[in-house]
Each structure stands twice: as structure tokens, then as C-alpha cells.
Design a protein around this motif. Structure first.
Motif, PDB file in Angstrom:
ATOM      1  N   ARG A  92     -21.356  15.307  -1.792  1.00 41.49           N
ATOM      2  CA  ARG A  92     -20.814  14.291  -0.895  1.00 41.49           C
ATOM      3  C   ARG A  92     -20.513  14.896   0.478  1.00 41.49           C
ATOM      4  NH1 ARG A  92     -22.270  11.842  -4.667  1.00 41.49           N
ATOM      5  NH2 ARG A  92     -21.453   9.918  -5.562  1.00 41.49           N
ATOM      6  N   GLU A  93     -20.599  14.077   1.489  1.00 38.70           N
ATOM      7  CA  GLU A  93     -20.145  14.450   2.819  1.00 38.70           C
ATOM      8  C   GLU A  93     -19.629  13.204   3.511  1.00 38.70           C
ATOM      9  OE1 GLU A  93     -23.237  16.027   5.258  1.00 38.70           O
ATOM     10  OE2 GLU A  93     -24.624  14.383   4.855  1.00 38.70           O
ATOM     11  N   MET A  94     -18.775  13.407   4.480  1.00 39.48           N
ATOM     12  CA  MET A  94     -18.190  12.291   5.208  1.00 39.48           C
ATOM     13  C   MET A  94     -18.305  12.531   6.709  1.00 39.48           C
ATOM     14  SD  MET A  94     -14.719  11.483   2.999  1.00 39.48           S
ATOM     15  CE  MET A  94     -14.429   9.969   3.934  1.00 39.48           C
ATOM     16  N   GLU A  95     -18.585  11.465   7.435  1.00 34.44           N
ATOM     17  CA  GLU A  95     -18.593  11.552   8.885  1.00 34.44           C
ATOM     18  C   GLU A  95     -17.158  11.656   9.373  1.00 34.44           C
ATOM     19  OE1 GLU A  95     -19.985   8.916  12.808  1.00 34.44           O
ATOM     20  OE2 GLU A  95     -20.398   8.201  10.759  1.00 34.44           O
ATOM     21  N   VAL A  96     -16.910  12.550  10.320  1.00 29.74           N
ATOM     22  CA  VAL A  96     -15.556  12.751  10.818  1.00 29.74           C
ATOM     23  C   VAL A  96     -15.514  12.618  12.335  1.00 29.74           C
ATOM     24  CG1 VAL A  96     -14.895  14.236   8.895  1.00 29.74           C
ATOM     25  CG2 VAL A  96     -15.823  15.265  10.974  1.00 29.74           C
ATOM     26  N   ILE A  97     -14.312  12.343  12.842  1.00 33.02           N
ATOM     27  CA  ILE A  97     -14.074  12.195  14.279  1.00 33.02           C
ATOM     28  C   ILE A  97     -13.112  13.301  14.709  1.00 33.02           C
ATOM     29  CG2 ILE A  97     -13.241  10.678  16.105  1.00 33.02           C
ATOM     30  CD1 ILE A  97     -13.681   8.355  14.036  1.00 33.02           C
ATOM     31  N   PRO A  98     -13.518  14.197  15.598  1.00 30.81           N
ATOM     32  CA  PRO A  98     -12.613  15.267  16.047  1.00 30.81           C
ATOM     33  C   PRO A  98     -11.414  14.695  16.792  1.00 30.81           C
ATOM     34  CG  PRO A  98     -14.901  15.738  16.643  1.00 30.81           C
ATOM     35  CD  PRO A  98     -14.858  14.298  16.216  1.00 30.81           C
ATOM     36  N   ASP A  99     -10.246  15.240  16.514  1.00 32.16           N
ATOM     37  CA  ASP A  99      -9.021  14.836  17.199  1.00 32.16           C
ATOM     38  C   ASP A  99      -8.740  15.859  18.301  1.00 32.16           C
ATOM     39  OD1 ASP A  99      -6.551  14.007  18.022  1.00 32.16           O
ATOM     40  OD2 ASP A  99      -5.666  13.885  16.023  1.00 32.16           O
ATOM     41  N   PRO A 100      -8.716  15.447  19.566  1.00 27.46           N
ATOM     42  CA  PRO A 100      -8.524  16.415  20.660  1.00 27.46           C
ATOM     43  C   PRO A 100      -7.125  16.999  20.725  1.00 27.46           C
ATOM     44  CG  PRO A 100      -8.608  14.179  21.527  1.00 27.46           C
ATOM     45  CD  PRO A 100      -8.952  14.082  20.072  1.00 27.46           C
ATOM     46  N   THR A 101      -6.146  16.322  20.118  1.00 25.81           N
ATOM     47  CA  THR A 101      -4.758  16.805  20.153  1.00 25.81           C
ATOM     48  C   THR A 101      -4.159  16.688  18.761  1.00 25.81           C
ATOM     49  OG1 THR A 101      -4.527  15.993  22.430  1.00 25.81           O
ATOM     50  CG2 THR A 101      -2.509  16.548  21.246  1.00 25.81           C
ATOM     51  N   THR A 102      -3.742  17.811  18.189  1.00 25.02           N
ATOM     52  CA  THR A 102      -3.160  17.776  16.851  1.00 25.02           C
ATOM     53  C   THR A 102      -1.884  16.952  16.835  1.00 25.02           C
ATOM     54  OG1 THR A 102      -4.056  19.960  16.341  1.00 25.02           O
ATOM     55  CG2 THR A 102      -2.239  19.180  14.969  1.00 25.02           C
ATOM     56  N   VAL A 103      -0.986  17.222  17.776  1.00 23.37           N
ATOM     57  CA  VAL A 103       0.275  16.489  17.848  1.00 23.37           C
ATOM     58  C   VAL A 103       0.839  16.632  19.259  1.00 23.37           C
ATOM     59  CG1 VAL A 103       1.614  18.481  17.031  1.00 23.37           C
ATOM     60  CG2 VAL A 103       2.551  16.174  16.755  1.00 23.37           C
ATOM     61  N   HIS A 104       1.529  15.606  19.691  1.00 21.28           N
ATOM     62  CA  HIS A 104       2.226  15.626  20.973  1.00 21.28           C
ATOM     63  C   HIS A 104       3.724  15.635  20.666  1.00 21.28           C
ATOM     64  CE1 HIS A 104       2.464  13.841  25.330  1.00 21.28           C
ATOM     65  NE2 HIS A 104       3.354  14.800  25.123  1.00 21.28           N
ATOM     66  N   PHE A 105       4.389  16.733  21.007  1.00 21.43           N
ATOM     67  CA  PHE A 105       5.826  16.874  20.772  1.00 21.43           C
ATOM     68  C   PHE A 105       6.616  16.248  21.925  1.00 21.43           C
ATOM     69  CE2 PHE A 105       4.302  20.410  18.154  1.00 21.43           C
ATOM     70  CZ  PHE A 105       5.107  20.309  17.026  1.00 21.43           C
ATOM     71  N   HIS A 106       7.633  15.454  21.563  1.00 24.64           N
ATOM     72  CA  HIS A 106       8.584  14.894  22.526  1.00 24.64           C
ATOM     73  C   HIS A 106       9.968  15.357  22.074  1.00 24.64           C
ATOM     74  CE1 HIS A 106       5.303  12.117  23.723  1.00 24.64           C
ATOM     75  NE2 HIS A 106       5.048  12.096  22.421  1.00 24.64           N
ATOM     76  N   LEU A 107      10.540  16.334  22.776  1.00 28.53           N
ATOM     77  CA  LEU A 107      11.676  17.087  22.258  1.00 28.53           C
ATOM     78  C   LEU A 107      12.870  17.041  23.205  1.00 28.53           C
ATOM     79  CD1 LEU A 107       9.517  20.089  21.002  1.00 28.53           C
ATOM     80  CD2 LEU A 107      10.510  18.264  19.595  1.00 28.53           C
ATOM     81  N   PRO A 108      14.032  17.544  22.754  1.00 28.37           N
ATOM     82  CA  PRO A 108      15.224  17.530  23.603  1.00 28.37           C
ATOM     83  C   PRO A 108      14.992  18.226  24.947  1.00 28.37           C
ATOM     84  CG  PRO A 108      15.841  18.019  21.349  1.00 28.37           C
ATOM     85  CD  PRO A 108      14.349  18.042  21.391  1.00 28.37           C
ATOM     86  N   SER A 109      15.833  17.866  25.902  1.00 26.37           N
ATOM     87  CA  SER A 109      15.753  18.399  27.275  1.00 26.37           C
ATOM     88  C   SER A 109      14.413  18.079  27.923  1.00 26.37           C
ATOM     89  CB  SER A 109      15.996  19.924  27.277  1.00 26.37           C
ATOM     90  OG  SER A 109      17.255  20.235  26.713  1.00 26.37           O
ATOM     91  N   HIS A 110      13.825  16.947  27.515  1.00 24.77           N
ATOM     92  CA  HIS A 110      12.572  16.457  28.090  1.00 24.77           C
ATOM     93  C   HIS A 110      11.412  17.439  27.909  1.00 24.77           C
ATOM     94  CE1 HIS A 110      14.944  13.248  29.864  1.00 24.77           C
ATOM     95  NE2 HIS A 110      15.756  14.157  30.394  1.00 24.77           N
ATOM     96  N   LEU A 111      11.476  18.248  26.871  1.00 18.89           N
ATOM     97  CA  LEU A 111      10.379  19.173  26.572  1.00 18.89           C
ATOM     98  C   LEU A 111       9.232  18.391  25.938  1.00 18.89           C
ATOM     99  CD1 LEU A 111       9.196  22.026  26.386  1.00 18.89           C
ATOM    100  CD2 LEU A 111      10.366  22.274  24.171  1.00 18.89           C
ATOM    101  N   SER A 112       8.088  18.422  26.593  1.00 17.64           N
ATOM    102  CA  SER A 112       6.885  17.743  26.100  1.00 17.64           C
ATOM    103  C   SER A 112       5.775  18.777  25.970  1.00 17.64           C
ATOM    104  CB  SER A 112       6.470  16.637  27.072  1.00 17.64           C
ATOM    105  OG  SER A 112       5.230  16.089  26.711  1.00 17.64           O
ATOM    106  N   VAL A 113       5.219  18.902  24.764  1.00 17.84           N
ATOM    107  CA  VAL A 113       4.161  19.884  24.515  1.00 17.84           C
ATOM    108  C   VAL A 113       3.043  19.214  23.725  1.00 17.84           C
ATOM    109  CG1 VAL A 113       3.537  22.085  23.463  1.00 17.84           C
ATOM    110  CG2 VAL A 113       5.816  21.790  24.459  1.00 17.84           C
ATOM    111  N   GLN A 114       1.829  19.294  24.239  1.00 16.89           N
ATOM    112  CA  GLN A 114       0.653  18.816  23.520  1.00 16.89           C
ATOM    113  C   GLN A 114      -0.031  20.001  22.847  1.00 16.89           C
ATOM    114  OE1 GLN A 114      -0.910  16.662  27.103  1.00 16.89           O
ATOM    115  NE2 GLN A 114      -1.589  15.176  25.553  1.00 16.89           N
ATOM    116  N   VAL A 115      -0.284  19.878  21.552  1.00 18.44           N
ATOM    117  CA  VAL A 115      -1.018  20.921  20.825  1.00 18.44           C
ATOM    118  C   VAL A 115      -2.497  20.570  20.900  1.00 18.44           C
ATOM    119  CG1 VAL A 115      -1.342  22.110  18.640  1.00 18.44           C
ATOM    120  CG2 VAL A 115       0.943  21.348  19.317  1.00 18.44           C
ATOM    121  N   HIS A 116      -3.165  21.131  21.896  1.00 17.40           N
ATOM    122  CA  HIS A 116      -4.575  20.831  22.121  1.00 17.40           C
ATOM    123  C   HIS A 116      -5.443  21.465  21.038  1.00 17.40           C
ATOM    124  CE1 HIS A 116      -3.542  19.299  26.114  1.00 17.40           C
ATOM    125  NE2 HIS A 116      -2.780  20.382  26.263  1.00 17.40           N
ATOM    126  N   ARG A 117      -6.603  20.887  20.820  1.00 16.98           N
ATOM    127  CA  ARG A 117      -7.548  21.415  19.829  1.00 16.98           C
ATOM    128  C   ARG A 117      -7.955  22.853  20.187  1.00 16.98           C
ATOM    129  NH1 ARG A 117     -10.907  18.514  16.229  1.00 16.98           N
ATOM    130  NH2 ARG A 117     -12.695  19.703  15.447  1.00 16.98           N
TER     131      ARG A 117
END
Length: 590
Positions: free
Chosen positions: A149-174
């Protein structure tokens, strides 16, 4: 095991979409394509003490079939979660005869799906690790390929976007360089520390990724890997008893950056970095860049469906609506299972994809808890469950550059591990719009919650509390990310820990073990074998722990150990005894 990977289900307790989906599923009883079995007569249990357990199984099976030709399975797998299906399919391709018993009408457990009002919802996580086309840790890809078996997949350019205290914003890029450069831009004074900590993660990941992954309880394989890759094996052995927080503190001093590492690890394990095994953290924090996050077209539920189809193609079987109530023992050996409707099935080996608490506390109810399990429960407790919200919303409420996955902790780092303190959000329609009607998006929201918060309520109180808590979570997301979110909702369903307990048969709705204190890395995690002869465990309460990639690894390891024990792989009884004894002793050090 993994806030974004633990796969929380969101179905209402009495009239859930999942339950409705199960009743209206396209899987038809009697359809050979999916390996459904016909009902058997209830067999008469025969206790035989003077012959082998295999003979006992054969005799019971003959009685079950009315005295006709016996059918002895090599393995019965209880549950069709990813760990159970990987174990089953890996055994099937070795020509073992496997029977998978699933409580519901669709496979996958918390990695299943349901459909409602034109939406296709992932029951659990939409963050898929192990789905790339390279390396040795692409375990989902390998499991599917093994059964054609195989499945077609779609790459995700960003694993997660963090929205954290003190307005800390970090994108975990691929791309790793993009991620680490963004993090350094937020903490320029910690450049060397950031490169040092993540550098150790890569050292561990590369060592693991270089090895052929099989059972660490099988000495012939283990010694072979050591002689081929001694440096990599020694690296993994060195970091096995260590935690991510201790390693981070060797390189990083900034308290806010250390809190960010806590958030990174919380997604992996629902505990902070000081309680997260370094090997687990390294697998996830590096694989997201090495193989990347890849979403299967049509939804996560397709993985389990494909594995189930492949299992049947290999000559094995899967039986739905098969609610296992107990494991049958003979002279202390696991030889079969008994269903809620009284049917019994027998095999040379039994593999439980239930949690260890459910396996030993419910399926073996009345039996004395083995010493090894007592020790496990002294070191680990049940991790909290989740409040989950599946929603359909009008597409215009989301900005055009919205990322697929978000982690929100607004005000205070101290709330990271508190119930409802942090929120994980997946929007799989960002990657695959076909999952929702035109002009709509799916939001899957979840946050930690304990079952104690939901006990002792009348049905009316229970429904009212679900609505109240969900409204508060949605308002937080509306304030932080998506103004107008509440008024854009076209479909909403809320699930609680009670939902998870009921539909996924998980004690208190838990998604695996959580250390009571500061663990010694992975030393205390049990492997697949148990103190009961013929009984194996697989899934998130086994080494290496929670998460899709971890439970798939557990399935691969379990299949290899079982295959050796039933004669499909090489085995040395002397070396087995020595290694299993050593591993048992090492776990006592935790």
C-alpha cells in the motif's frame, strides 16, 4: 507521547458523530475484502495440563468450529490502533496467521475518522510523523509498503506555530535552517546554546535513523546492530537514561528559551522538558525537518484502512464489532480471548493494543498483578486525557496565510501543564480542502483535561459544562488568532475524557504513561514482552512511548519479538534469557 500526536477523540458521549459514523460505516459485515469473520458457536473450554499450550489451542479451536478442521492463529491482536495494526501486518508479511479484533466497525482507534455534514474529521491528531520517503524512521511509509500500500501525501510547510507568553511567536518551519534561524533571531544571545541543544538532538536522531529498527528484546538482532554500528549504539545507550531538560540546561541559560523548550517537549509528551526522555524529544524535534510532516490525502483515517486492507491481502483477518472482555490463560500462559458476546478465539500468542492499565486491570481482571507491572505503575501514572472540539467554520474567518497547526499559551508559562492551560489546534483543510464542504474549514481543538472534572454530573449538567468549557476555549482562540470565530461556526462537537474512555476503551481516557517524578529517560519504560508467557503489549504504554512514530516503532518491535518466539525469526533461548533479565534489571534502576 505527544499532545499533537496522542490522537484525542472528540465524540459526544451519547450521540457522537463517531458513534453515528460507526453505525453507518461503509464497512459491511461479511465483506471478505475487509476480513470479516462469520460468527462461531461459543466453544467449550477444555483445561489440559499435560500437553503443550499449542495443543490446548488446537483442541479448543476444534470445539469452537464444531469439531471440524482446527484453525490456530499465530497471533491475536486486541485493538486496531496504529501500534496493533503495524504489529499485525509485520507478522502477516512473515506468513504468520493473524486475527485482529476491533471493538468498532472501522479500524484505527484514535487514528480513525468520522464523517458528518460533509466534513471528514480525523478522530485524533492531524500531525503525521514517519510518513516520508527516506531514512529508517519513516515507519508508517514502511508499514504500508510492506503490505503493498501507499498513500498520496501533502507536505506541511510548518510543523507548528507557537503563540506564547510575552508575545513570543515561533514558527517551526519544515526546513531546519529556517526554523533555527528564526529561533536565534528571537534569542540572539543564545545562538551557541540553541545550536548546541538541537545539535545533540540531531546526533541522537542520526544514530537512531542509521539502524535497522527491530526488537530491542531480541539479542541476535541487537548484537548484530552493535557490531555493525557500534558508535551509534553507544550513543543511544548513553542518552537512554537522560531527559531533554537536563541536556538543554547544559547549553541554554535564558529562562524564556528554556520555557520554549518545555513547550516543544510538552507537544511530545504532555510534560515539561525535565520529564521528557531525550530520545523521544530527538525523534520528533528532528524528524519534522528530516522527513517532514506529511498529511495523507483524504485524512488520517486512510492509514488504518490501508493497513487493514493490506493485512487481509496477506491472508490474515480482522473482525469488527469484536469487544474483547478478557484474556484466557492456561497454566499461566495466554492462549486466547473471550468477547463480550461469549465467543472465544485462540492463538499461540496474544498481543494487546490496550493500555497496560486496561490490559492487566481489566482484560486480566482477577489475576495477580505481575511484579514488573507493579514496578511500572510505581514509576508512571496515567497521563491526563483531553477536552476535544471538532468544528466546521466559514473559510473567510481564517487569514489566507494561516498555518495548519498552532499551539497557544497566552499569559503565563506556569499554565503550560495545567488543565485547559494550553491549546493545540489543527486545521487539516489548510492542506486538504476536500475534507470540508466548499467555503468551509475544519478546526480540531484540544486541551488537557482530567476525567475527575467530568464525574458526578447529571446528563444535563454534563452537557451544560461541555458547552461552557468549549465556549471558553473558542473565545480564547477568537481573541488570540481568529476574530469573529464564534459567529463563523457551522458545526461543533465536544468530547471529554469520558468520551475517550467510552469509545477508545482507555482507563480514565488516558493516552499513555506520564512519569510520577523525574524519570531516568526511557529506562523505566517496559518493552513488548510481559511477565505472562504468550502475552505481549504494544502501543503508547510500551517503549518508546506516545506518538504516532513511537507506537509504530512499538509495533515493529513487537512483531519481531513475536516472530522469533513462534519460529519465524532466528532465536537463541540462552541469549534471550540473559538479555531479558538484563533489561528487567535496568528497569528497576528507574
Amino acid at each position: 507521547m505527544n499532545l499533537c500526536l496522542r490522537n484525542p477523540v472528540t465524540c459526544a458521549d451519547r450521540s457522537s458523530s463517531l458513534f453515528s459514523a460507526l453505525k453507518t460505516s461503509n464497512y459491511k459485515l461479511g465483506t471478505s475484502k475487509f476480513g470479516f469473520l462469520k460468527h462461531h458457536k461459543k466453544n467449550h473450554v477444555v483445561t489440559v495440563r499435560s500437553v503443550s499450550s499449542t495443543a490446548v489451542v488446537e483442541e479448543r479451536t476444534k470445539r469452537e468450529s464444531g469439531g471440524g478442521e482446527s484453525k490456530v492463529y499465530d497471533a491475536i491482536v486486541i485493538g486496531s490502533g496504529i501500534g496493533g495494526l503495524v504489529a499485525a501486518t509485520q507478522l502477516a508479511v512473515k506468513e504468520a496467521k493473524v486475527l485482529v479484533l476491533e471493538k468498532y466497525l472501522i479500524p484505527g482507534g484514535s487514528s480513525g475518522y468520522y464523517e458528518r455534514d460533509g466534513y471528514t474529521f480525523d478522530v485524533g491528531s492531524s500531525v503525521m510523523f514517519g510518513f516520508s520517503d527516506k531514512g529508517n524512521l519513516n515507519l508508517i511509509t514502511q508499514a504500508l509498503k510492506a503490505v503493498g500500500r501507499e498513500m498520496e501525501v501533502i507536505p506541511d510547510p510548518t510543523t507548528v506555530h507557537f503563540h506564547l507568553p510575552s508575545h513570543l511567536s515561533v514558527q517551526v518551519h519544515r526546513e531546519y535552517d529556517e526554523f533555527v534561524n528564526e529561533l536565534i533571531s528571537k534569542f540572539p544571545h543564545e545562538k551557541e546554546g540553541i545550536l548546541g541543544f538541537y545539535g545533540v538532538c540531531w546526533k541522537i536522531f542520526n544514530s537512531l535513523n542509521s539502524l535497522e529498527l527491530k526488537s530491542l528484546e531480541e539479542p541476535i538482532y541487537l548484537f548484530g546492530q552493535f557490531f555493525q554500528k557500534p558508535l551509534e549504539c553507544l550513543t543511544l545507550a548513553y542518552y537512554l537514561p537522560q531527559n531533554a531538560g537536563d541536556i538543554a540546561r547544559k547549553y541554554i541559560k535564558d529562562p524564556q528559551l528554556l520555557s520554549f523548550i518545555d513547550a516543544e517537549c510538552f507537544i511530545v509528551s504532555t510534560v515539561n522538558a525535565l520529564q521528557t526522555p531525550m530520545i523521544n524529544a530527538s525523534m520528533v524535534l528532528c524528524d519534522r525537518h528530516y522527513g517532514g510532516i506529511n498529511y495523507p490525502v483524504g485524512g488520517v483515517g486512510g492509514i488504518a484502512k490501508s493497513l487493514a486492507e493490506g493485512l487481509v491481502d496477506q491472508g490474515s483477518e480482522i473482525l469488527y464489532k469484536a469487544n474483547v472482555k478478557s484474556i484466557i490463560l492456561d497454566d499461566g500462559k495466554a492462549v486466547g480471548v473471550r468477547l463480550a458476546d461469549g465467543r472465544e478465539f485462540f492463538a499461540k500468542t496474544i498481543i494487546s493494543n490496550a493500555t497496560r492499565w486496561d490490559t492487566f486491570g481489566k482484560l486480566l481482571k482477577g489475576e495477580k498483578l505481575p511484579k514488573e507491572e507493579e514496578n511500572f505503575q510505581k514509576v508512571y501514572v496515567k497521563a491526563p486525557s483531553f477536552l476535544s472540539i471538532h468544528m466546521g467554520v466559514k473559510a473567510e474567518v481564517l487569514p489566507p496565510d494561516t498555518d495548519c497547526h498552532h499551539f497557544v499559551l497566552e499569559d503565563d508559562w506556569k499554565n503550560l501543564e495545567e488543565p485547559y492551560g494550553s491549546i493545540f489546534l489543527s486545521i487539516p483543510t489548510i492542506l486538504d480542502p476536500s475534507l470540508a464542504p466548499d467555503g468551509r474549514h475544519i478546526l480540531h481543538i484540544f486541551t488537557t483535561s482530567s476525567i475527575e472534572d467530568w464525574e458526578g454530573l447529571t446528563p444535563k449538567e454534563y452537557e451544560a459544562k461541555k458547552e461552557e468549557v468549549a465556549a471558553g476555549i473558542i473565545q480564547r482562540l477568537e481573541k488570540k488568532l481568529f476574530p469573529g470565530l464564534s459567529s463563523s461556526i457551522t458545526f461543533k462537537e465536544v468530547g471529554t475524557p469520558r468520551t475517550h474512555r467510552r469509545y477508545l476503551a482507555r482507563d480514565k481516557g488516558t493516552y499513555g504513561p506520564m512519569p510520577r517524578g523525574t524519570p531516568k529517560g526511557l529506562l523505566g519504560m517496559p518493552f513488548n514482552t510481559t511477565a505472562i508467557d504468550g502475552l505481549y503489549c504494544v502501543g503508547d504504554s510500551c517503549f518508546p512511548g506516545q506518538g504516532v512514530i513511537a507506537v509504530a516503532f512499538s509495533g515493529v518491535m513487537c512483531a519481531h519479538r513475536v516472530a522469533a518466539d513462534i519460529g519465524l525469526e532466528r532465536k537463541s533461548k540462552v541469549l534471550d534469557a540473559g538479555l531479558l533479565g538484563l533489561l528487567g534489571w535496568l528497569r528497576t534502576l528507574a
